[in-house]
Design an enzyme around this catalytic site. Structure first.
Site, PDB file in Angstrom:
ATOM      1  N   GLU A 102     -43.518  17.543  -1.547  1.00 62.94           N
ATOM      2  CA  GLU A 102     -44.766  18.280  -1.697  1.00 62.94           C
ATOM      3  C   GLU A 102     -44.937  18.863  -3.101  1.00 62.94           C
ATOM      4  O   GLU A 102     -45.997  19.379  -3.458  1.00 62.94           O
ATOM      5  CB  GLU A 102     -44.820  19.445  -0.687  1.00 62.94           C
ATOM      6  CG  GLU A 102     -44.985  19.025   0.769  1.00 62.94           C
ATOM      7  CD  GLU A 102     -43.664  18.691   1.461  1.00 62.94           C
ATOM      8  OE1 GLU A 102     -42.664  18.417   0.753  1.00 62.94           O
ATOM      9  OE2 GLU A 102     -43.629  18.703   2.707  1.00 62.94           O
ATOM     10  N   TRP A 154     -32.154  37.842  10.872  1.00 58.95           N
ATOM     11  CA  TRP A 154     -31.865  36.419  10.729  1.00 58.95           C
ATOM     12  C   TRP A 154     -30.388  36.173  10.393  1.00 58.95           C
ATOM     13  O   TRP A 154     -29.787  36.877   9.587  1.00 58.95           O
ATOM     14  CB  TRP A 154     -32.736  35.803   9.628  1.00 58.95           C
ATOM     15  CG  TRP A 154     -34.194  35.737   9.984  1.00 58.95           C
ATOM     16  CD1 TRP A 154     -34.771  36.180  11.138  1.00 58.95           C
ATOM     17  CD2 TRP A 154     -35.246  35.212   9.183  1.00 58.95           C
ATOM     18  NE1 TRP A 154     -36.133  35.948  11.110  1.00 58.95           N
ATOM     19  CE2 TRP A 154     -36.458  35.368   9.911  1.00 58.95           C
ATOM     20  CE3 TRP A 154     -35.313  34.605   7.923  1.00 58.95           C
ATOM     21  CZ2 TRP A 154     -37.699  34.943   9.420  1.00 58.95           C
ATOM     22  CZ3 TRP A 154     -36.537  34.204   7.430  1.00 58.95           C
ATOM     23  CH2 TRP A 154     -37.720  34.363   8.190  1.00 58.95           C
TER      24      TRP A 154
END
Lengths: 551, 551
Positions: B324, B439
């Site tokens: 990308e 996390w």
């Protein structure tokens, strides 16, 4: 599919965040001023708040009338990042030009250095400056001047909050503006969009440009009012390099001291700056050990300067550009296969204007638009195009007609290109002498004539000629005691050795001085006007004033 | 005001004209093939004539199914310069993906290597390949294959005239196309406009990128079907560097030989390429004296590889990017103030993904979109934007919804940023374990577990948990004779030393092998699916599965 717009803001963002402690240093009247990219970033946002408070919004122009220092640099990102245009004005121009420029640009706020405030006040004209709603002196106190409303930078910016959300700008948002120096007529405004400045910055960063790294300490001696100091402050920021601004009217002693004290690795300026420094070095012991390269632009780099710096272990990087080109177009880096070439060959290449940087294209054409060979001999006008080359002037339809050809900018420079691709300027299009359908380089003849010890100054101009269209005449300045007749003979003999017969001037005129432009260059336009209608041609003009078959 | 459009053509023009004799070299089945930029330029125009003859016009896509060689490189400029899109297809993908890609891209002409022709024929499907009007084998003879119409490159291009007037293209003209590797679902098409490829090329040229010079000899071992060999062939052309293409399936011996014979200065590839070369060097005497740097991308650069190359006098330049992003986003160049840092510190920085290159911006955010501190500790998802970062996928509205946030691309990478600005990937967004609102990096736990001598492979996955949302479970592969109970105890003790209590896996499962993706990476998605619904959690799950106040 397209990517995000190309704007200057990410360059500042990168420096602020990845190089928050890297220094930005300036010489000021009150000594050396030190700041960091972190502080600098905050100042640009304070400035944006102040400008917004003064009514400046997207699309407006903000003028500067300043030397090289940190506050001036604050306008470099502060103004474009908010969507306005930073318009640097050359304070050395005649008052009339300054008036024209401010009126044409419609600057809404104008920043001015204390040392230049009187010059600005002298040029001030209520009508021409009607757009200016705020003058801001770049010092702590506003002097007593007949321009208003007037405030000082400290008051203007000082109490503003250091946070400001930069707007989302598009690539084609106007970001900068400079005027051509106007040696031949009124200055012409060149506007720079965000993507022009972005792509120019990237090109300077490449090794094919100047190859700036974060370990570099960059000092632009070239004034920030000369096409944004050739764009160097933007590139240095993108690289995270340390920046050193030499302040108002830097003398050779200042430049030498700053190189020593701040460990400057790259500096940049016109040839006279470096001639001055080299002269200063003759009598002063200066440690130049950190200095890797000096970039020379604005005029041709004399070979002697290249050699002298070479002896000092400093590489001269000769670059060429134009206001219309943001400004850099060529850089005379040595090609890989010339690194082992004889020193004389290297010198010759480094003395040329150089190789086109990646991203630009050029062509060299004759009067008919035919492209010329890259043989170092044939010369014609240089046309360029690319992402940071303008395609029009600001509200100058007549110049837009003459100075562009489709997407190409006519540079007005007459050049050769050699087999290696190095471009060399041999004349200005206005000065080249068109004789019998062929061109003669006035500059080359001038240089040859000025090489004679008895010649102080020389200019060669084209004089109208019935048969040959134009013929060269040399206008010469000598010390008073020189035997002019003998000199003429010597010059004729000398030129005959080097040039074809049809290049030899048909006349040698001795005059008191050669008229100069505002920037100190020979004004051959004035010279041509001064001598228009006078019979300058000798009677025995050559039979062949264009190359014969066997030339 | 704006400058000329940003297109690739001036890069080729510069190489052809300023570096006509600089070589482009390729390893082929018939030995080393040598050509020059002058000849190369002609070939690109012959190719354009051939494609035009085959009905390809502006806006069409042309596919390639090839290794790294000169003919493949001819499509790199030949196709975009005529206004079409060069679409490189990864021949290592499963047939189903290849079918999807060709059908989605609607390639009109497809170039294929002789050695890959059978693979293509295997993937061939009349319906999926309906858009392809011409197959061209990149050899001198077209093999007998059940795809049609089929011709060979020699016949297709050979007799075409070497002149072709490149059209004037705009910055947003589609120029290239690549597909993401599709490890989690269908591959997604990313289109590159001319200005995306232009600006990416400029960024690679800068010293903050790779700093490519005309004296460089660049050999991309990274396949040209991997995001255009990371854009290196374009940058090398803009710089006028010599290029070396290592041909089909290069072995360590081929790479070593080409470095020696062609004086390669910069090479680039995934870590396994360099591990292979280093192994080869153990038993073979290879002269690497010209080699200055190897660029490692595609996966993290192991510290041992950096150290071993360092011992050989070769700098490892770790870079990170995405399809990308055209693809380069960060390069782990050493900052100026780290050049004198202890070797261990330098190694640590060089092993990270690196510093963002000038022109791009990034931010790291938590689940709520709050930006995280640059302390090397906090981690969140990396978002990037910039002129060469795409803002949408080709006809994938659902991915366009989830993978972008305004102008920002969600990279799907979970990263930390340290005080110096170096980005380090600690996990993929899909793999990070969300426990009690905090996390846990699955990759970090895996690396720690795999450091144990008795562990062959390990993957840590998040398993749904009523109270804590998710809890980590380690899936472990060992040699047969290992005492699993003892190993579990050792691992628990080891992890306890290094990580907070709430990071420790609640389960240790021993399995036969870890499922892999098409590109050989652990497929934790498959692993999660495989073990979905099974009770993998031990009974004694910790009381605190999120950091307590004093953690």
């Amino acid at each position: 599919m397209g990517g995000h717009d190309q704007t200057l803001e990410p360059f500042l963002w990168r420096a602020e965040n990845i190089y928050p402690d890297r220094e930005v240093v300036a010489r000021t009247h009150e000594g050396t001023r030190r700041t960091t990219y972190a502080e600098y970033g905050e100042r640009t946002r304070q400035l944006a708040n102040a400008l917004e408070g003064a009514g400046v919004s997207e699309g407006d122009r903000v003028g500067t009338f300043c030397w090289n220092h940190t506050r001036h640099f604050e306008t470099y990102f502060g103004v474009p990042n908010m969507g306005a245009q930073v318009h640097t004005i050359n304070p050395l121009l005649p008052d009339k030009h300054i008036q024209y420029i401010v009126e044409d640009a419609e600057d809404r706020v104008l920043f001015v250095d204390p040392s230049l405030a009187e010059k600005l006040a002298g040029a001030y004209d209520r009508e021409a400056f009607a757009s200016v709603e705020q003058f801001v002196v770049m010092g702590s106190d506003a002097p007593d001047l007949p321009i208003e409303p007037l405030t000082d930078y400290g008051s203007f910016v000082g109490d503003q909050p250091p946070s400001y959300e930069w707007p989302s700008l598009s690539s084609d948002q106007p970001a900068g503006m400079c005027y051509t120096s106007g040696t031949t007529g009124k200055p012409k405004g060149v506007e720079y969009s965000q993507d022009m400045m972005w792509s120019h910055t990237m090109s300077i960063l490449t090794p094919q440009g100047l190859g700036i790294e974060d370990s570099d300490v960059l000092m632009p001696v070239v004034p920030m009012f000369h096409v944004n100091a050739w764009g160097l402050p933007f590139a240095a920021t993108a690289a995270g390099a340390k920046q050193v601004f030499p302040g108002p009217v830097p003398e050779p002693a200042d430049i030498a001291r700053l190189i020593e004290e701040e460990d400057v690795t790259i500096s940049a300026g016109v040839p006279t700056v470096w001639l001055g420094l080299l002269e200063y070095l003759e009598d002063h012991d200066v440690d130049l050990s950190t200095l890797q390269s000096v970039v020379i632009g604005g005029a041709a780099a004399p070979k002697a300067v290249i050699e002298q710096f070479d002896d000092l272990g400093v590489e001269v990087v000769h670059a060429w550009g134009m206001t219309e080109m943001s400004p850099v177009g060529t850089v005379a880096n040595l090609k890989y296969d010339l690194r082992d070439a004889p020193y004389e060959t290297q010198l010759e290449k480094q003395g040329k204007q150089g190789l086109i940087v990646p991203g630009l294209e050029f062509k060299v054409v004759d009067d008919d638009g035919t492209e010329l060979a890259w043989d170092g001999e044939e010369f014609g006008e240089l046309l360029v195009r690319g992402p940071w080359v303008t395609t029009e002037y600001h509200e100058r339809p007549e110049a837009n007609e003459t100075d562009f050809e489709g997407s190409w900018l006519r540079t007005g420079d007459i050049v050769t290109v050699d087999e290696d691709g190095y471009i060399e300027i041999v004349d200005r299009a206005d000065d080249v002498i068109k004789s019998g359908g062929e061109w003669i380089s006035s500059q080359e003849l001038e240089n040859a004539i000025m090489a004679h010890d008895d010649v102080t100054e020389a200019a060669v101009i084209g004089v109208p000629h019935e048969r040959w269209q134009e013929r060269p005449v040399a206008m010469i300045v000598t010390p008073e005691d020189v035997d002019r007749e003998a000199l003429t003979g010597e010059l004729q003999a000398m030129l005959k050795e080097e040039y074809p017969k049809w290049w030899l001037p048909d006349g040698f005129e001795f005059i008191d001085e050669i008229p100069k432009t505002a920037t100190g260059k020979f004004s051959k336009k004035d010279l041509r006007e001064q001598y228009a209608g006078q019979d300058l041609l000798e009677e025995d003009a050559p039979e062949e004033a264009a190359p014969a078959e066997d030339d």
